[in-house]
Design a protein around this motif. Sequence first.
Motif, PDB file in Angstrom:
ATOM      1  N   THR A   1     -10.136 -42.609-142.113  1.00  0.00           N
ATOM      2  CA  THR A   1      -9.845 -43.832-141.381  1.00  0.00           C
ATOM      3  C   THR A   1     -11.090 -44.704-141.268  1.00  0.00           C
ATOM      4  O   THR A   1     -10.991 -45.911-141.064  1.00  0.00           O
ATOM      5  N   HIS A   2     -12.272 -44.113-141.430  1.00  0.00           N
ATOM      6  CA  HIS A   2     -13.519 -44.874-141.360  1.00  0.00           C
ATOM      7  C   HIS A   2     -13.657 -45.864-142.523  1.00  0.00           C
ATOM      8  O   HIS A   2     -14.443 -46.805-142.446  1.00  0.00           O
TER       9      HIS A   2
ATOM     10  N   GLU B   1     -11.331 -47.826-143.537  1.00  0.00           N
ATOM     11  CA  GLU B   1     -10.584 -48.991-143.058  1.00  0.00           C
ATOM     12  C   GLU B   1      -9.508 -49.518-143.996  1.00  0.00           C
ATOM     13  O   GLU B   1      -8.690 -50.319-143.597  1.00  0.00           O
ATOM     14  N   ARG B   2      -9.496 -49.078-145.248  1.00  0.00           N
ATOM     15  CA  ARG B   2      -8.514 -49.598-146.192  1.00  0.00           C
ATOM     16  C   ARG B   2      -8.256 -48.578-147.288  1.00  0.00           C
ATOM     17  O   ARG B   2      -9.134 -47.830-147.674  1.00  0.00           O
TER      18      ARG B   2
ATOM     19  N   HIS C   1      -4.525 -51.720-144.315  1.00  0.00           N
ATOM     20  CA  HIS C   1      -5.668 -51.478-143.430  1.00  0.00           C
ATOM     21  C   HIS C   1      -5.366 -50.232-142.607  1.00  0.00           C
ATOM     22  O   HIS C   1      -4.244 -50.046-142.136  1.00  0.00           O
ATOM     23  N   LEU C   2      -6.356 -49.371-142.472  1.00  0.00           N
ATOM     24  CA  LEU C   2      -6.174 -48.099-141.780  1.00  0.00           C
ATOM     25  C   LEU C   2      -6.557 -48.195-140.312  1.00  0.00           C
ATOM     26  O   LEU C   2      -7.537 -48.843-139.960  1.00  0.00           O
ATOM     27  N   ARG C   3      -5.754 -47.512-139.493  1.00  0.00           N
ATOM     28  CA  ARG C   3      -6.023 -47.392-138.064  1.00  0.00           C
ATOM     29  C   ARG C   3      -6.062 -45.909-137.720  1.00  0.00           C
ATOM     30  O   ARG C   3      -5.614 -45.067-138.496  1.00  0.00           O
ATOM     31  N   GLU C   4      -6.556 -45.603-136.582  1.00  0.00           N
ATOM     32  CA  GLU C   4      -6.633 -44.215-136.116  1.00  0.00           C
ATOM     33  C   GLU C   4      -5.253 -43.549-136.130  1.00  0.00           C
ATOM     34  O   GLU C   4      -5.113 -42.378-136.467  1.00  0.00           O
ATOM     35  N   SER C   5      -4.224 -44.300-135.827  1.00  0.00           N
ATOM     36  CA  SER C   5      -2.860 -43.750-135.767  1.00  0.00           C
ATOM     37  C   SER C   5      -2.262 -43.487-137.148  1.00  0.00           C
ATOM     38  O   SER C   5      -1.157 -42.938-137.243  1.00  0.00           O
ATOM     39  N   ASP C   6      -2.956 -43.847-138.214  1.00  0.00           N
ATOM     40  CA  ASP C   6      -2.436 -43.672-139.570  1.00  0.00           C
ATOM     41  C   ASP C   6      -2.736 -42.312-140.193  1.00  0.00           C
ATOM     42  O   ASP C   6      -2.411 -42.081-141.350  1.00  0.00           O
ATOM     43  N   LYS C   7      -3.358 -41.413-139.444  1.00  0.00           N
ATOM     44  CA  LYS C   7      -3.671 -40.087-139.993  1.00  0.00           C
ATOM     45  C   LYS C   7      -2.386 -39.358-140.370  1.00  0.00           C
ATOM     46  O   LYS C   7      -1.351 -39.520-139.732  1.00  0.00           O
TER      47      LYS C   7
ATOM     48  N   ASP D   1      -9.707 -37.986-140.447  1.00  0.00           N
ATOM     49  CA  ASP D   1     -10.805 -38.582-139.653  1.00  0.00           C
ATOM     50  C   ASP D   1     -11.850 -39.185-140.542  1.00  0.00           C
ATOM     51  O   ASP D   1     -12.125 -38.788-141.604  1.00  0.00           O
TER      52      ASP D   1
END
Length: 99
Positions: free
Chosen positions: A19-20, A22-23, A69-75, A99
Amino acid sequence: MCETVTDGKPVNTAVVFSTHRERVSCFTVFDPVPEDTFVYHKWFHRDKAIARIKLSLKPPRWSTYSSIHLRESDKGPWRVEIVDKQERRLETLRFSITD
């Protein structure tokens, strides 16, 4: 699947993304392309449809991509189904977000 696309080429291809970053991008190449047409990149997270992105194709050969775009909830587990204009599945690409 890759982190980004630069100068028409995928950068840092992988099946696990953080997720770090971001995309994440889905890069596809079509050869041959007999006529102007389109495909869809259908993005799924844990089997839930997230996005449906229409992408144009032009002869004789074409590459294209879509990104999210990645968010924390996308794991978790993801897939992109690449389908033609008749909704026939051409390919399924699977990857994970961590993570």
